[in-house]
Structures are given as C-alpha cells and as structure tokens.
Design a protein around this motif. Structure first.
Motif, PDB file in Angstrom:
ATOM      1  N   ASP A  20       0.829  -1.206   0.000  1.00 23.82           N
ATOM      2  CA  ASP A  20       0.000   0.000   0.000  1.00 23.82           C
ATOM      3  C   ASP A  20       0.867   1.261   0.000  1.00 23.82           C
ATOM      4  O   ASP A  20       0.513   2.264  -0.626  1.00 23.82           O
ATOM      5  N   ASP A  21       1.996   1.215   0.712  1.00 20.29           N
ATOM      6  CA  ASP A  21       2.925   2.344   0.686  1.00 20.29           C
ATOM      7  C   ASP A  21       3.448   2.584  -0.726  1.00 20.29           C
ATOM      8  O   ASP A  21       3.599   3.731  -1.164  1.00 20.29           O
ATOM      9  N   GLN A  22       3.744   1.487  -1.429  1.00 18.19           N
ATOM     10  CA  GLN A  22       4.256   1.611  -2.788  1.00 18.19           C
ATOM     11  C   GLN A  22       3.232   2.293  -3.689  1.00 18.19           C
ATOM     12  O   GLN A  22       3.570   3.177  -4.488  1.00 18.19           O
ATOM     13  N   ALA A  23       1.967   1.891  -3.556  1.00 18.88           N
ATOM     14  CA  ALA A  23       0.904   2.492  -4.370  1.00 18.88           C
ATOM     15  C   ALA A  23       0.738   3.973  -4.037  1.00 18.88           C
ATOM     16  O   ALA A  23       0.581   4.814  -4.931  1.00 18.88           O
ATOM     17  N   GLU A  24       0.772   4.312  -2.746  1.00 17.76           N
ATOM     18  CA  GLU A  24       0.632   5.710  -2.341  1.00 17.76           C
ATOM     19  C   GLU A  24       1.805   6.548  -2.842  1.00 17.76           C
ATOM     20  O   GLU A  24       1.621   7.699  -3.258  1.00 17.76           O
ATOM     21  N   THR A  25       3.003   5.979  -2.800  1.00 22.46           N
ATOM     22  CA  THR A  25       4.182   6.693  -3.288  1.00 22.46           C
ATOM     23  C   THR A  25       4.051   6.979  -4.779  1.00 22.46           C
ATOM     24  O   THR A  25       4.366   8.078  -5.252  1.00 22.46           O
ATOM     25  N   PHE A  26       3.559   5.996  -5.525  1.00 21.62           N
ATOM     26  CA  PHE A  26       3.360   6.183  -6.965  1.00 21.62           C
ATOM     27  C   PHE A  26       2.371   7.318  -7.220  1.00 21.62           C
ATOM     28  O   PHE A  26       2.617   8.214  -8.039  1.00 21.62           O
ATOM     29  N   ASP A  36      -2.228  -3.241  -5.825  1.00 21.41           N
ATOM     30  CA  ASP A  36      -1.379  -4.207  -6.520  1.00 21.41           C
ATOM     31  C   ASP A  36      -1.108  -3.767  -7.953  1.00 21.41           C
ATOM     32  O   ASP A  36       0.022  -3.873  -8.450  1.00 21.41           O
ATOM     33  N   ARG A  37      -2.137  -3.245  -8.638  1.00 20.49           N
ATOM     34  CA  ARG A  37      -1.968  -2.795 -10.020  1.00 20.49           C
ATOM     35  C   ARG A  37      -1.038  -1.574 -10.085  1.00 20.49           C
ATOM     36  O   ARG A  37      -0.183  -1.480 -10.976  1.00 20.49           O
ATOM     37  N   LEU A  38      -1.189  -0.657  -9.145  1.00 22.19           N
ATOM     38  CA  LEU A  38      -0.312   0.510  -9.108  1.00 22.19           C
ATOM     39  C   LEU A  38       1.137   0.101  -8.843  1.00 22.19           C
ATOM     40  O   LEU A  38       2.071   0.636  -9.451  1.00 22.19           O
TER      41      LEU A  38
END
Length: 466
Positions: A146-152, A235-237
C-alpha cells in the motif's frame, strides 16, 4: 501502556476485517536477501507495519539461526504527547523478541510547517549518525504494498518521471544520508501485516496523523478505495511502478556506459566530455546526464527544475562558446569540449582539521593517513580545504594544461596548522610550490556514477520516507 496503542488498523472505525497472516515459508522467502548481511538496523516506530517487521524478523532470526547481529532503532520526534510512551513500547517489544533497541530523540526547536517532511529528514539524519557508530550495514524498513501504491500516486501528482514513478526499490543502495535501505515487505499488503500481529495477540501504536486529511498521504489513502473500484488497485499501481523501475534501470545502465566511455574526471575535481558526443546523445539521456554531471562536480544531489536543464541543454546544442551555472556547478563549453567544475561562489567548501581516522571531505574526496610508520605523526596538525582558501599564491601553482584556473578553486589542498602546504596523493596532478615532499595524506576522488538522480521536477527518490 500509552492510550495510543490499539489492536485495530489505522483506518475508519469498525470491526476488524479478517485477513490471512504470513506463513513461515513466505517470511523466509521475503527475508532471504538479509542472509548476506552481518549487521542490520530495523527502523521501528511502533505502528502496525514496523511492529510486524520487528516480530517477523525476530521469529525468522531464531527459526533460521541467522548468525548476524541486529538492532531496533526508534526515533522519538517529540511532536506528540504519546511519543515517549510509544518509544518505550518499541523498546519493550524489541526486548520481548530478543533484540536490543536504541531510542533516538529529535532535540531542539521543531518546525511549524512542512512537519512530516522535516520529521522524515530528521529520522534519516539521526539513524544514519547512529548506524555509522554501530557499524550496521543497512537499514531495514517496513514499507509495504500500500505504501508503494501511495508513493506512486504522490509522485504522479508532482509530475515525476521515471526516477519518481519507479517508486521504492526493495534494495536501495544509495538512499538518504547515503544509507542502504532494504524493504523486504514491499510486496505484502498492509492487511496481512496487521493480521500477523492479531493472530499473535499483539498490539501496536496508532498515530492519529495517519487519518488527518490535512496531510497529503492521508488524502491519498482516502481515495485508494475509489480507485480500486475502477480496477486501479494497490497491486496494479505497484505493478506499474515496477515496470517503470525496470525502464529506469535500463536507462541507468545506458547512462553509466555513456559516462564510462565519454566523461573524464580530473583527479583534482573537474569533469570534461566531448561536445560532439553530447549533441549526438538522445535528449532524455542528455538531461539526466546534466543532472549527474552537476552532482559529480559538486558532490551534492539536488533536484533541478526542468526549465533550467532545458535552457542549459539548448545552449550546449547551439553553436558557439557558452558558460552556464547549474546547481552549484559551472558548465564551460567551447567548440570541442564541455568542462564542468564546482563553483566556489559565496560559500566555498569548508576547511577540515584532519584527525587520525579516515574521513570524507566535501562529499567528493575520501582521505586517510598513509600507513608508512616512518612518516611523522601529523594527525591533528593537518588541514584539508579548497584551493581558493589555501595559504598559497597563484604564481606558486603549476596549473594543469587545458583548464581554466578557476576550475580548480574547489580542489582539495592540504596544509599544516601553521600554514605550510604539504604533499598529498594529489600533488602530482596539482603541483603547488615546493610540495614535492613525502605524501602526508591520501586523497581519493569518490567516483562519479551514472546514476539517475531525482527527476527534473519536484518528486523523485529524495522523497522516500521511513
């Protein structure tokens, strides 16, 4: 126990949703890369994510009989009344799982604006200082899917390119403050980390700022569920970020090869490359190369506005000589070559008193004393500083051919506390007066790497957070 400690996720109020925990075989797979390290530091705040990291790591360490050493580091920012109790909570949890803990406190006056970013920078600074003393090789972080998606999403709103949209790496070899950052949980959803704590009957600390919509990260979390309804899941992000990171890595490989073949670095500091080769390079690589050349010349990684890069690029593509400054570096071009050096400006590099221990000067040079026991002990009596501040006259310098004299204003020179120039390992490349004696200090240029720095606009790797 602090009132901030809860056994619920940092999300809207309601009964907890059941999610599967992480089985041992999954944890072993995620942590397999840690086996190559002998000493690690774990960043733990007491929240669900980092508490899960602590617990899972402690169990993995015992289950696999890992022979390395590890320590938990927790930063008490002092921004909320509960922060001291939360730091105590982390220390107690670490002890329960057989790990020592060090609480680092952010002292002094606190900022009144841009608080989250200032606190993030303070965390890295405090942890990096402690790790230099402890000898830890890398910092293990609890960033998750979720952190990865938010960072994106955050970097998308900033107009980032590949450097930013590639988001976070599982292994960041040159993170903030030069730290190596490891993120073994980057593919794991937050819900599974929380489930791993619940199944063990463990609690965690909840930071109310995570739900405060005045912070951008909180607003991004709030819209994630709406995006997921349209198929744009975390997951997609994260998959998209992974694709872009691979593209970035391919560009980095090309850029490193370009630098290796066409950029020459003088041992005393300045850089040069063929102007014809520069013009024949694709624009995207040219712009990234300019950022890297500025960083290589100055020893500073900074984000540069696209319009400034493009203005310099256009000048270098045009006919005729030109001279431009960019992020503290001076670019001087004639028909055949581009020369780049650090501009002394109003604040030249500082002068350091050399101690017996090895060190780094101006983020550009490593220095250490020769091991020859016959040499006089000069530790404490030597100074290393820029040529423009050295006790020497220009007429006493044998200037390197093909370079303007000012290109060496920020080159390192060694002298005694009494003001006498002494020989160093750079003397053969920048001869000053009668400094032909025995080498008193080794100086080695930190190599210029063809690494993609932060993107041209706001955003990029310097925004990563603990």
């Amino acid at each position: 126990m602090s009132a901030a400690v809860h056994n619920v996720p940092d999300g809207p109020a309601g009964p907890p949703v059941e999610h599967s925990t992480l089985p041992d075989e999954d944890i072993d797979f995620l942590f397999r890369g840690l086996n190559s390290f002998s000493k690690l530091a774990l960043a733990v705040s007491g929240g669900a994510d980092s508490s899960s990291l602590l617990v899972l790591f402690g169990e993995w360490m015992k289950r696999t009989s890992w022979q390395g050493g590890a320590e938990v580091v927790c930063v008490d920012h002092g921004l909320r009344p509960e922060s001291a109790a939360e730091a105590d909570f982390v220390a107690a949890m670490a002890a329960d799982h057989g790990l020592p803990a060090k609480v680092l406190r952010w002292e002094g006056e606190k900022p009144t604006s841009n608080i989250q970013e200032e606190a993030r920078q303070a965390r890295y600074l405090l942890i990096a200082g402690h790790m230099r003393q402890s000898g830890a090789q890398a910092l293990v972080l609890a960033h998750h899917l979720d952190d990865q998606a938010e960072t994106f999403l955050d970097r998308l709103t900033r107009g980032s390119g590949l450097s930013g949209l590639g988001a976070m790496a599982c292994d960041e070899t040159d993170g903030p403050q030069g730290l190596r950052l490891l993120r073994p949980l980057l593919s794991v959803p937050k819900t599974r980390l929380e489930a791993s704590l619940r199944t063990r009957g463990l609690t965690w600390c909840s930071d109310p700022s995570n739900l405060d919509l005045k912070y951008k990260r909180s607003r991004l979390r709030a819209i994630m569920s709406l995006l997921a309804e349209e198929g744009l899941t975390a997951d997609r992000l994260a998959q998209t970020a992974g694709h872009l990171r691979r593209a970035r890595e391919a560009l980095e490989t090309t850029l490193r090869d370009l630098v290796k073949r066409h950029v020459t670095q003088h041992p005393a500091g300045p850089l040069t490359m063929s102007r014809e080769v520069y013009r024949a390079t694709a624009k995207d690589l040219r712009l990234r190369l300019l950022t890297g050349l500025a960083a290589g010349a100055t020893g500073r990684r900074v984000r540069i506005r696209f319009r400034k890069l493009e203005a310099l690029d256009l000048a270098l593509l045009a006919e005729g000589d030109c001279r431009h400054t960019l992020a503290g570096a001076l670019f001087d071009a004639d028909r055949g070559a581009i020369r780049i050096w650090k501009e002394a400006g109003r604040t030249p590099p500082e002068t350091l008193a050399v101690t017996a221990s090895p060190g780094v000067w101006d983020n550009r040079y490593r220095y250490w004393h020769p091991s020859d026991p016959s040499l006089p002990a000069l530790a404490g009596n030597l100074r290393v500083g820029p040529l423009c501040r050295a006790p020497v006259q220009a007429r006493d310098i044998s200037w390197p051919e093909g370079w303007p004299k000012e290109a060496f204003d920020c080159s390192p020179v060694v002298w005694t506390a009494e003001g006498a120039i002494v020989a160093s390992s750079l003397t053969a490349h920048l001869r000053i007066g009668n400094s032909d004696g025995v080498n008193s200090l080794n100086l080695e240029r930190i190599p210029f790497q063809g690494k993609l720095e932060a993107d041209f606009v706001d955003g990029g790797d310097l925004q990563e957070e603990i």
